[in-house]
Design a protein around this motif. Structure first.
Motif, mmCIF file in Angstrom:
data_model
loop_
_atom_site.group_PDB
_atom_site.id
_atom_site.type_symbol
_atom_site.label_atom_id
_atom_site.label_comp_id
_atom_site.label_asym_id
_atom_site.label_seq_id
_atom_site.Cartn_x
_atom_site.Cartn_y
_atom_site.Cartn_z
ATOM 1 N N GLY A 14 0.830 -1.216 0.000
ATOM 2 C CA GLY A 14 0.000 0.000 0.000
ATOM 3 C C GLY A 14 0.853 1.249 0.000
ATOM 4 O O GLY A 14 0.428 2.302 0.467
ATOM 5 N N LEU A 19 -1.106 6.150 4.365
ATOM 6 C CA LEU A 19 -0.243 5.764 5.487
ATOM 7 C C LEU A 19 0.971 4.966 5.021
ATOM 8 O O LEU A 19 2.061 5.101 5.589
ATOM 9 C CB LEU A 19 -1.050 4.956 6.506
ATOM 10 N N GLY A 20 0.794 4.129 3.994
ATOM 11 C CA GLY A 20 1.936 3.365 3.470
ATOM 12 C C GLY A 20 2.980 4.295 2.877
ATOM 13 O O GLY A 20 4.184 4.155 3.130
ATOM 14 N N ASP A 38 2.294 -1.841 -4.493
ATOM 15 C CA ASP A 38 0.901 -1.369 -4.564
ATOM 16 C C ASP A 38 0.304 -1.801 -5.901
ATOM 17 O O ASP A 38 1.030 -2.157 -6.831
ATOM 18 C CB ASP A 38 0.855 0.166 -4.454
ATOM 19 N N VAL A 65 -1.960 -7.771 -3.250
ATOM 20 C CA VAL A 65 -1.611 -8.487 -2.007
ATOM 21 C C VAL A 65 -2.411 -9.770 -1.769
ATOM 22 O O VAL A 65 -2.068 -10.556 -0.889
ATOM 23 C CB VAL A 65 -1.717 -7.586 -0.746
ATOM 24 N N ALA A 92 -1.506 -2.103 2.791
ATOM 25 C CA ALA A 92 -2.507 -2.176 1.718
ATOM 26 C C ALA A 92 -3.860 -2.522 2.325
ATOM 27 O O ALA A 92 -3.961 -3.407 3.184
ATOM 28 C CB ALA A 92 -2.115 -3.242 0.695
ATOM 29 N N VAL A 94 -8.504 -1.731 1.943
ATOM 30 C CA VAL A 94 -9.649 -1.009 1.372
ATOM 31 C C VAL A 94 -10.654 -0.715 2.479
ATOM 32 O O VAL A 94 -10.734 -1.435 3.474
ATOM 33 C CB VAL A 94 -10.340 -1.820 0.242
ATOM 34 N N LEU A 142 -1.349 -2.960 9.766
ATOM 35 C CA LEU A 142 -2.327 -1.891 9.926
ATOM 36 C C LEU A 142 -3.688 -2.510 10.212
ATOM 37 O O LEU A 142 -4.333 -3.047 9.311
ATOM 38 C CB LEU A 142 -2.374 -1.019 8.672
ATOM 39 N N SER A 144 -6.991 -1.116 12.847
ATOM 40 C CA SER A 144 -7.784 0.120 12.884
ATOM 41 C C SER A 144 -8.447 0.201 14.255
ATOM 42 O O SER A 144 -8.558 -0.809 14.957
ATOM 43 C CB SER A 144 -8.855 0.054 11.793
ATOM 44 N N LYS A 161 -10.429 -6.117 10.232
ATOM 45 C CA LYS A 161 -9.430 -5.461 11.083
ATOM 46 C C LYS A 161 -9.344 -6.126 12.451
ATOM 47 O O LYS A 161 -8.276 -6.142 13.080
ATOM 48 C CB LYS A 161 -9.742 -3.972 11.203
ATOM 49 N N PHE A 189 -9.477 8.066 12.596
ATOM 50 C CA PHE A 189 -9.696 8.533 11.223
ATOM 51 C C PHE A 189 -8.584 9.516 10.841
ATOM 52 O O PHE A 189 -8.388 10.529 11.507
ATOM 53 C CB PHE A 189 -11.067 9.193 11.091
ATOM 54 N N PRO A 193 -6.470 9.480 1.290
ATOM 55 C CA PRO A 193 -7.478 9.290 0.234
ATOM 56 C C PRO A 193 -8.604 8.350 0.667
ATOM 57 O O PRO A 193 -9.761 8.565 0.310
ATOM 58 C CB PRO A 193 -6.658 8.714 -0.918
HETATM 59 N N1 LIG Z 1 -6.913 6.439 6.906
HETATM 60 C C1 LIG Z 1 -7.478 5.995 7.995
HETATM 61 O O1 LIG Z 1 -8.212 6.736 8.665
HETATM 62 C C2 LIG Z 1 -7.226 4.601 8.501
HETATM 63 C C3 LIG Z 1 -7.690 4.293 9.772
HETATM 64 C C4 LIG Z 1 -7.475 3.016 10.276
HETATM 65 C C5 LIG Z 1 -6.818 2.074 9.515
HETATM 66 N N2 LIG Z 1 -6.391 2.400 8.264
HETATM 67 C C6 LIG Z 1 -5.727 1.351 7.496
HETATM 68 O O2 LIG Z 1 -4.455 1.814 7.091
HETATM 69 C C7 LIG Z 1 -4.091 1.213 5.843
HETATM 70 C C8 LIG Z 1 -3.736 2.307 4.849
HETATM 71 O O3 LIG Z 1 -4.880 3.117 4.638
HETATM 72 P P1 LIG Z 1 -4.796 4.548 3.937
HETATM 73 O O4 LIG Z 1 -5.662 5.437 4.696
HETATM 74 O O5 LIG Z 1 -3.381 4.868 3.693
HETATM 75 O O6 LIG Z 1 -5.564 4.215 2.568
HETATM 76 P P2 LIG Z 1 -5.198 4.617 1.070
HETATM 77 O O7 LIG Z 1 -6.418 4.275 0.281
HETATM 78 O O8 LIG Z 1 -4.674 6.000 1.017
HETATM 79 O O9 LIG Z 1 -4.011 3.615 0.716
HETATM 80 C C9 LIG Z 1 -4.239 2.231 0.612
HETATM 81 C C10 LIG Z 1 -3.375 1.690 -0.514
HETATM 82 O O10 LIG Z 1 -3.598 0.276 -0.601
HETATM 83 C C11 LIG Z 1 -3.600 -0.063 -1.967
HETATM 84 N N3 LIG Z 1 -4.350 -1.307 -2.197
HETATM 85 C C12 LIG Z 1 -5.686 -1.508 -2.086
HETATM 86 N N4 LIG Z 1 -5.989 -2.762 -2.409
HETATM 87 C C13 LIG Z 1 -4.827 -3.390 -2.733
HETATM 88 C C14 LIG Z 1 -4.496 -4.694 -3.153
HETATM 89 N N5 LIG Z 1 -5.446 -5.632 -3.325
HETATM 90 N N6 LIG Z 1 -3.193 -4.983 -3.381
HETATM 91 C C15 LIG Z 1 -2.242 -4.051 -3.216
HETATM 92 N N7 LIG Z 1 -2.496 -2.786 -2.837
HETATM 93 C C16 LIG Z 1 -3.779 -2.461 -2.592
HETATM 94 C C17 LIG Z 1 -4.263 1.104 -2.672
HETATM 95 O O11 LIG Z 1 -3.970 1.142 -4.043
HETATM 96 C C18 LIG Z 1 -3.720 2.285 -1.895
HETATM 97 O O12 LIG Z 1 -2.569 2.817 -2.502
HETATM 98 C C19 LIG Z 1 -5.309 0.380 5.402
HETATM 99 O O13 LIG Z 1 -5.087 -0.964 5.760
HETATM 100 C C20 LIG Z 1 -6.433 0.978 6.211
HETATM 101 O O14 LIG Z 1 -7.485 0.071 6.419
HETATM 102 C C21 LIG Z 1 -6.585 3.637 7.738
#
Ligand SMILES: NC(=O)c1ccc[n+]([C@@H]2O[C@H](COP(=O)([O-])OP(=O)(O)OC[C@H]3O[C@@H](n4cnc5c(N)ncnc54)[C@H](O)[C@@H]3O)[C@@H](O)[C@H]2O)c1
Length: 256
Positions: A14, A19-20, A38, A65, A92, A94, A142, A144, A161, A189, A193
């Protein structure tokens, strides 16, 4: 080489976004060589290029993934190119898609759990043996806040999660004798994106945003740097006595 992660090699799924991407940037700044993977090739390559331009070491690989064969290739390529893997960040993922359980489909459930949970399992499964053979490593999954508390419309996401939370603890216990630490991070939160899309796609996006902000006692959403800092800490030897921990970084969301 200087920095808190000097000499380490990190693999970040990701890595193209949110966050990645921010974790990759900050780990590189602390001296790690970073392999970002990614689905989004252009965005992922751009983050790797940015790290290279800043004088860091980085590379990008396209990666789905849920594809076990591709995991094997990504791990082999990383070892061939950088010699080892000390840190794995399974970022990574969704979001929930906001589907009420009374309308949810098995297909939708399977898609979310396949990416968020199976994808994390595959990372642990294929990177941990290498770390164990090398005498140790740090795996950061990751999860949540929604792996700890429920949210309407997010059944599959919460289940995935929560699964990551317990996958982390079980793996931590099993891998501890081999020197491999496994911890989960539980963001509130955060402005990425994933969260911005939720607000953009909702009919009442501004109201949703205000409501979610009000659920965080600190009175705002988090920013990616605040999660990346926790990830750098878990990746580094500063956290050497931590394994199986739930690192909650949520502005107080789960304290209420
Ligand atoms: N942003 C938040 O508020 C938040 C809160 C809690 C947990 N998280 C977790 O943190 C992690 C990162 O989230 P984020 O906010 O950076 O989201 P993001 O959508 O900005 O980034 C997620 C990345 O994962 C990639 N991805 C999705 N499906 C994939 C697949 N099948 N194979 C490879 N790559 C794939 C996407 O292309 C994207 O670049 C996630 O696991 C999310 O559930 C995020």
């Amino acid at each position: 080489m200087t920095g808190r992660l000097a000499g380490k090699v990190a693999l970040v799924t990701g890595g193209a976004s949110g966050l990645g991407a921010e974790s990759a940037r900050r780990m590189a700044r602390e001296g790690a060589a970073v392999v970002l993977t990614d689905l989004q090739a252009d965005a992922g390559q751009a983050v790797a290029d940015e790290i290279l331009a800043a004088g860091g070491r980085a590379a990008f690989l396209p990666h789905e993934v849920t594809d076990e064969a591709r995991w094997i290739e990504v791990v082999a390529w990383t070892v061939e190119r950088f010699g080892r893997i000390d840190v794995l960040v399974n970022s990574a993922g969704v979001g929930s898609g906001g589907q009420p359980i009374l309308e949810a489909t098995l297909e939708g459930w399977r898609r979310i759990t396949a990416i968020n949970l199976d994808g994390t399992f595959l990372g642990v499964r294929h990177v941990a043996p290498l770390m164990a053979a090398a005498g140790g490593g740090s795996i950061i999954n990751l999860s949540s806040i929604l792996g700890k508390v429920g949210l309407p419309g997010a059944t599959a996401y919460c289940a995935s999660k929560g699964g990551v939370l317990m996958l982390t603890k079980a793996a931590a216990v099993e891998l501890a004798p081999l020197g491999v630490r496994v911890n989960s991070v539980h963001p509130g939160f955060i402005e990425t994106p994933m969260v911005q899309n939720v607000f953009r796609e909702a009919d009442n996006g501004n109201e949703r945003r205000d409501l979610i902000i009000s659920s965080h006692p600190l009175g705002r959403l988090g920013v990616p740097r605040e999660i990346a800092d926790a990830i750098v800490f878990l990746a580094s030897d500063e956290s050497s006595f931590m394994t199986g921990s739930e690192v909650v970084v949520d502005g107080g969301y789960t304290a209420v």
